[in-house]
Design an enzyme around this catalytic site. Sequence first.
Site: not given
Ligand code: GLN
Length: 305
Positions: A64, A67, A189, A241, A259
Amino acid sequence: MINYDAILEEIYHEVKPLVGEGHIADYIPELARISPQKFGMAVQTIDGEIFQVGDAAEKFSIQSISKVFTLTMAMQLEGDGLWQRIGREPSGTAFNSLVQLEYENGIPRNPFINAGALVVADIILSHLGDARQSVLDFMHRLCSETDIDFDHAVAHSERETGFRNAALANFLKSFGNLDNDPETVLDAYFHHCSLSMSCIEVARAGIYLANGGKLLGNGERIVRANQAKYINSLMLTCGTYDSVGDFAYRVGLPGKSGVGGGILAVMPQEFSICTWSPGLNDSGNSLAGTKALELFTTLTGISIF
Ligand code: GLN
């Protein structure tokens, strides 16, 4: 110019007992293969210096953190129109929550939860046609190198198991908030999340956020200074988050986690910093990485507060 070497060594020593704690993001099977014993940290200053410790040169799945970079592209492409389709408030729920999206009529709370990033991927697709290569080209430009790629095994692994993300994409489509078809958006994505980079590369890629929207060296402008401010503000309020409050309290910097265990943090006018350690807390943020950043701002006395 500050030399951060001694501080990084001290942090490395202090966080060692935490490395391996927490849980690995094994809901993406390919990520479960990574050793939980990894820890790396890199600081890129706006003076062009890099400081590093531990596994800072080893590539990991940035997940993420991507993003931040895809949002930057969507801002370049769409300007303020973006905010018709995505909110700017912390979600207070898990990054892959479905319920909130339903009762808020398909408008994701912010661009840093999965639903928001799917809309961002949709915008890139609509403008540029190829949301894989265009993102890769952008990362190469940010890092002034071409040795950055997707980890196709991770992208494939996520595609095979990404049922919640598929549900989010279908929800968004049903509310009219995706222009492209959900499968194409998901493919983009998953690839963005699978970008494989080291702490050094992530810190270098994020330096425009510390440098008023410009790259180092040639001073090439990536975004306007006020847009860099907007992105940093969103990282502070939405980047980690539902433990965004705890992260801001402890670290005192805008940050974006993934993650894969990476966190990118930014100190405007000073540096960008990246930590990596795969063990996660319950909100999906690296446990040792968060601690390392907390120690960094405590030991240096440098934070935005
Ligand atoms: N690719 C992960 C997902 O879609 C990204 C989530 C993350 O890094 N918080 O669940």
